[in-house]
Design a protein around this motif. Structure first.
Motif, mmCIF file in Angstrom:
data_model
loop_
_atom_site.group_PDB
_atom_site.id
_atom_site.type_symbol
_atom_site.label_atom_id
_atom_site.label_comp_id
_atom_site.label_asym_id
_atom_site.label_seq_id
_atom_site.Cartn_x
_atom_site.Cartn_y
_atom_site.Cartn_z
ATOM 1 N N CYS A 75 0.836 -1.212 0.000
ATOM 2 C CA CYS A 75 0.000 0.000 0.000
ATOM 3 C C CYS A 75 0.862 1.250 0.000
ATOM 4 C CB CYS A 75 -0.933 0.020 1.208
ATOM 5 S SG CYS A 75 -2.328 -1.089 1.101
ATOM 6 N N LEU A 76 1.871 1.261 0.860
ATOM 7 C CA LEU A 76 2.773 2.415 0.929
ATOM 8 C C LEU A 76 3.473 2.643 -0.400
ATOM 9 C CD1 LEU A 76 4.296 4.645 2.497
ATOM 10 C CD2 LEU A 76 5.965 2.873 3.121
ATOM 11 N N LEU A 77 4.040 1.588 -0.955
ATOM 12 C CA LEU A 77 4.796 1.742 -2.195
ATOM 13 C C LEU A 77 3.891 2.090 -3.368
ATOM 14 C CD1 LEU A 77 7.643 1.754 -3.287
ATOM 15 C CD2 LEU A 77 7.415 -0.695 -3.740
ATOM 16 N N LEU A 78 2.673 1.553 -3.385
ATOM 17 C CA LEU A 78 1.747 1.929 -4.454
ATOM 18 C C LEU A 78 1.378 3.399 -4.322
ATOM 19 C CD1 LEU A 78 0.084 1.297 -6.934
ATOM 20 C CD2 LEU A 78 -1.688 0.356 -5.418
ATOM 21 N N THR A 81 4.287 5.344 -5.586
ATOM 22 C CA THR A 81 4.375 5.192 -7.042
ATOM 23 C C THR A 81 3.362 6.100 -7.725
ATOM 24 O OG1 THR A 81 5.141 2.907 -6.829
ATOM 25 C CG2 THR A 81 4.171 3.534 -8.944
ATOM 26 N N LEU A 82 2.143 6.113 -7.219
ATOM 27 C CA LEU A 82 1.103 6.953 -7.814
ATOM 28 C C LEU A 82 1.423 8.438 -7.644
ATOM 29 C CD1 LEU A 82 -1.972 4.824 -6.722
ATOM 30 C CD2 LEU A 82 -1.106 5.117 -9.062
ATOM 31 N N GLU A 83 2.034 8.800 -6.519
ATOM 32 C CA GLU A 83 2.479 10.192 -6.350
ATOM 33 C C GLU A 83 3.491 10.556 -7.429
ATOM 34 O OE1 GLU A 83 2.161 11.229 -1.608
ATOM 35 O OE2 GLU A 83 3.968 10.204 -2.297
ATOM 36 N N ARG A 84 4.453 9.671 -7.656
ATOM 37 C CA ARG A 84 5.469 9.940 -8.686
ATOM 38 C C ARG A 84 4.868 9.977 -10.083
ATOM 39 N NH1 ARG A 84 10.725 6.302 -8.006
ATOM 40 N NH2 ARG A 84 11.380 7.591 -9.768
ATOM 41 N N PRO A 88 -2.033 12.208 -7.312
ATOM 42 C CA PRO A 88 -2.076 12.341 -5.852
ATOM 43 C C PRO A 88 -3.386 11.903 -5.206
ATOM 44 C CG PRO A 88 -2.175 14.501 -6.903
ATOM 45 C CD PRO A 88 -1.880 13.501 -7.977
ATOM 46 N N GLU A 89 -4.507 12.108 -5.880
ATOM 47 C CA GLU A 89 -5.789 11.714 -5.274
ATOM 48 C C GLU A 89 -5.856 10.196 -5.121
ATOM 49 O OE1 GLU A 89 -5.763 13.547 -8.232
ATOM 50 O OE2 GLU A 89 -5.924 15.504 -7.256
ATOM 51 N N GLU A 90 -5.425 9.502 -6.150
ATOM 52 C CA GLU A 90 -5.414 8.043 -6.101
ATOM 53 C C GLU A 90 -4.387 7.550 -5.078
ATOM 54 O OE1 GLU A 90 -5.264 4.419 -9.367
ATOM 55 O OE2 GLU A 90 -5.063 6.480 -10.059
ATOM 56 N N ALA A 91 -3.251 8.218 -5.021
ATOM 57 C CA ALA A 91 -2.194 7.850 -4.075
ATOM 58 C C ALA A 91 -2.669 7.986 -2.638
ATOM 59 C CB ALA A 91 -0.968 8.734 -4.300
ATOM 60 N N ALA A 92 -3.440 9.023 -2.363
ATOM 61 C CA ALA A 92 -3.883 9.300 -0.992
ATOM 62 C C ALA A 92 -4.631 8.114 -0.394
ATOM 63 C CB ALA A 92 -4.741 10.556 -0.964
ATOM 64 N N ARG A 93 -5.417 7.443 -1.209
ATOM 65 C CA ARG A 93 -6.183 6.285 -0.721
ATOM 66 C C ARG A 93 -5.248 5.215 -0.169
ATOM 67 N NH1 ARG A 93 -8.263 1.346 -3.726
ATOM 68 N NH2 ARG A 93 -9.777 0.500 -2.272
ATOM 69 N N TYR A 94 -4.205 4.902 -0.900
ATOM 70 C CA TYR A 94 -3.287 3.843 -0.477
ATOM 71 C C TYR A 94 -2.415 4.284 0.695
ATOM 72 C CZ TYR A 94 -5.023 1.374 -4.449
ATOM 73 O OH TYR A 94 -5.870 0.736 -5.327
#
Length: 105
Positions: A75-78, A81-84, A88-94
């Motif tokens: 979850c953290l790495l996903l 990864t999504l932040e990079r 960011p909105e999708e990343a925030a969930r994980y």
């Protein structure tokens, strides 16, 4: 199976030496032969992340979470990864899931 374990260790060594592309090449073969090996798949995802192969990292991490939904590091790495990948909105969930699983702030 000994050969596969040796290849995993070789991939881990390449990763530790920060040869992330080399590690990914080796670990992709390991994962192809042992697709249910969580440790190999996580290390492959990390190698992809560190070598900026973000699409591949995302694919591996999503597959891990399909099979192991309680895998907090995935979850953290996903999320990272999504932040990079500028999502960011999708990343925030994980990242929230990771925080809830680990108690991290």
């Amino acid at each position: 199976m000994d050969r596969l374990a040796e290849e995993y260790e070789r991939g881990r060594l390449f990763f530790e030496l920060k040869d992330y592309i080399g590690a990914a090449r080796i670990l992709a073969d390991v994962v192809a032969e042992a697709p249910d090996d969580l440790a190999a798949r996580l290390l492959l995802a990390r190698a992809y992340y560190h070598s900026a192969q973000l699409g591949r990292a995302e694919s591996e991490l999503r597959l891990i979470l399909e099979r192991h939904p309680a895998e907090d590091y995935a979850c953290l790495l996903l999320g990272r990864t999504l932040e990079r990948r500028n999502r960011p909105e999708e990343a925030a969930r994980y990242l929230r899931l990771h925080a809830a699983m680990t108690g991290a702030a």
